[in-house]
Design an enzyme around this catalytic site. Sequence first.
Site, mmCIF file in Angstrom:
data_model
loop_
_atom_site.group_PDB
_atom_site.id
_atom_site.type_symbol
_atom_site.label_atom_id
_atom_site.label_comp_id
_atom_site.label_asym_id
_atom_site.label_seq_id
_atom_site.Cartn_x
_atom_site.Cartn_y
_atom_site.Cartn_z
ATOM 1 N N HIS A 156 -7.610 0.425 -4.677
ATOM 2 C CA HIS A 156 -8.433 1.179 -3.731
ATOM 3 C C HIS A 156 -8.950 2.405 -4.461
ATOM 4 C CE1 HIS A 156 -6.392 -0.239 0.294
ATOM 5 N NE2 HIS A 156 -6.986 -1.216 -0.362
ATOM 6 N N TYR B 56 -14.610 4.101 7.531
ATOM 7 C CA TYR B 56 -15.293 2.871 7.116
ATOM 8 C C TYR B 56 -16.773 2.869 7.478
ATOM 9 C CZ TYR B 56 -10.718 1.465 5.686
ATOM 10 O OH TYR B 56 -9.512 1.425 5.035
ATOM 11 N N CYS C 47 -3.627 2.572 -4.525
ATOM 12 C CA CYS C 47 -4.552 3.355 -3.712
ATOM 13 C C CYS C 47 -4.621 4.763 -4.290
ATOM 14 C CB CYS C 47 -4.116 3.398 -2.248
ATOM 15 S SG CYS C 47 -5.251 4.430 -1.275
ATOM 16 N N ASP D 35 -12.702 2.865 -1.098
ATOM 17 C CA ASP D 35 -11.972 3.129 0.123
ATOM 18 C C ASP D 35 -12.593 4.365 0.770
ATOM 19 O OD1 ASP D 35 -10.074 2.811 2.036
ATOM 20 O OD2 ASP D 35 -8.428 3.665 0.884
ATOM 21 N N HIS D 36 -12.683 4.327 2.053
ATOM 22 C CA HIS D 36 -13.214 5.433 2.860
ATOM 23 C C HIS D 36 -14.531 5.961 2.291
ATOM 24 C CE1 HIS D 36 -8.808 6.274 4.200
ATOM 25 N NE2 HIS D 36 -9.259 5.087 4.566
ATOM 26 N N HIS E 296 0.855 -1.189 0.000
ATOM 27 C CA HIS E 296 0.000 0.000 0.000
ATOM 28 C C HIS E 296 0.888 1.234 0.000
ATOM 29 C CE1 HIS E 296 -2.834 2.990 1.499
ATOM 30 N NE2 HIS E 296 -3.810 2.147 1.223
HETATM 31 C C1 DNO Z 1 -6.612 3.071 5.960
HETATM 32 C C2 DNO Z 1 -5.935 2.083 5.132
HETATM 33 C C3 DNO Z 1 -4.564 1.637 5.600
HETATM 34 C C4 DNO Z 1 -4.175 0.382 4.856
HETATM 35 C C5 DNO Z 1 -2.865 -0.190 5.265
HETATM 36 C C6 DNO Z 1 -2.466 -1.344 4.368
HETATM 37 O O1 DNO Z 1 -7.754 3.285 5.796
HETATM 38 O O2 DNO Z 1 -5.893 2.453 3.805
HETATM 39 O O3 DNO Z 1 -4.588 1.411 6.954
HETATM 40 O O4 DNO Z 1 -5.115 -0.606 5.104
HETATM 41 O O5 DNO Z 1 -1.885 0.771 5.200
HETATM 42 O O6 DNO Z 1 -1.420 -2.036 4.953
#
Ligand code: DNO
Length: 390
Positions: free
Chosen positions: A305, A365, A278, A348-349, A240
Amino acid sequence: MEKTWRWFGKQDKITLAMLRQIGVEGIVTALHDIPNGKVWPLDTIKDLQGYIESFGLRWSVVESLPVSEAIKYAGPECDQLIENYKESLANLGKAGVKTVCYNFMPVIDWIRTDLRHLCNDGTSSLYFDRIRFAYFDLKLLQRENAEADYSDKELELVAELDKTITEAEKDELIDTIIVKTQGFVNGNIKEGDKNPIYIFKKLLSLYKGINRDMLRENMRYFLAAIMPVCDEYGINMCVHPDDPPFQVLGLPRIVTDESDIAWFLKAVSNPHNGLTFCAGSLSAGEQNDTRELARKFASRTHFVHLRSTAAMPGGNFIESSHLSGRGHLIELIRIFEKENPNLPMRVDHGRLMLGDEEKGYNPGYSFHGRMLALAQVEGMMAVVRNELDL
Ligand code: DNO
């Protein structure tokens, strides 16, 4: 792309039955109860996998199998911890869970200064404020020589803030930066830990003298050591990017931009050594154009992501709608659907909205916020697939 969703295990308030109803196909999760560095047993992996499958879903991606600090700073326990990591990977491989996300950020995973930044429409979003972060660094952490990392103007703004900030705001800043955003991702500090600043400073001290090149070498060593297991079981490792993608708190960060990504892909030149693309983390760096990065690295991307950010003056950024911002999600979907179809993707988020605020979800989340984002992304995917005649 496969529609996946990050789920935090059986105690997650968002259940698998709910996820099935909103069109999720694959689950992204981890054995969150196992402390960092310990082996993930095959039967525990299989239990969780069976549970997921009983809802008609599959365990698509592990996020994360955490890399212990001593691997990152090459402490004396490093080799033993790598052996444990290999054993966990082999067990995942035996169960058929073959995409593994991790990060190589020292001490602190993602960073935000405000978890409920109010937007005009009444929803709230995650936010990074550079001056508040500098305040944490200079005044709360009181890190040695921290002044050198900020401009005169920034130091002035920190001094201004010092005149008005309340004790409650200070506590909240500490809680946000090193506790609330960290514990649930198997980070170093959990809710309820006494004196987080003290723990955090001790962790920082482990990296004294570790520069960028040394951290890179430790990452190369780790990847080279685990590749034989990945080859044997067909496991795709995907790092990531650092979030945000720039140096913080005197710690080196080494997965921030095109040259960093090119470096680690070449340093261990094996298709199983890949990237979690990401879009949110990468877009928070002004040096990055997510579309160019996707075109360059699509073939070594194993997991995506989808989220977006808007950069603001002074180094601040906000997580924007999935439809706007510097993430350029429509174009990314176009690139990935063409160049590397069927990748697992999770939104994501998400914003806090429509009652999410009261539910106590992990920061970023939410349910409704992410469900809205998933619907938006599904729309984008449908149009792109139509364009590509898929
Ligand atoms: C937060 C996430 C990070 C991610 C880690 C992967 O929302 O994007 O915590 O899960 O960095 O190792």
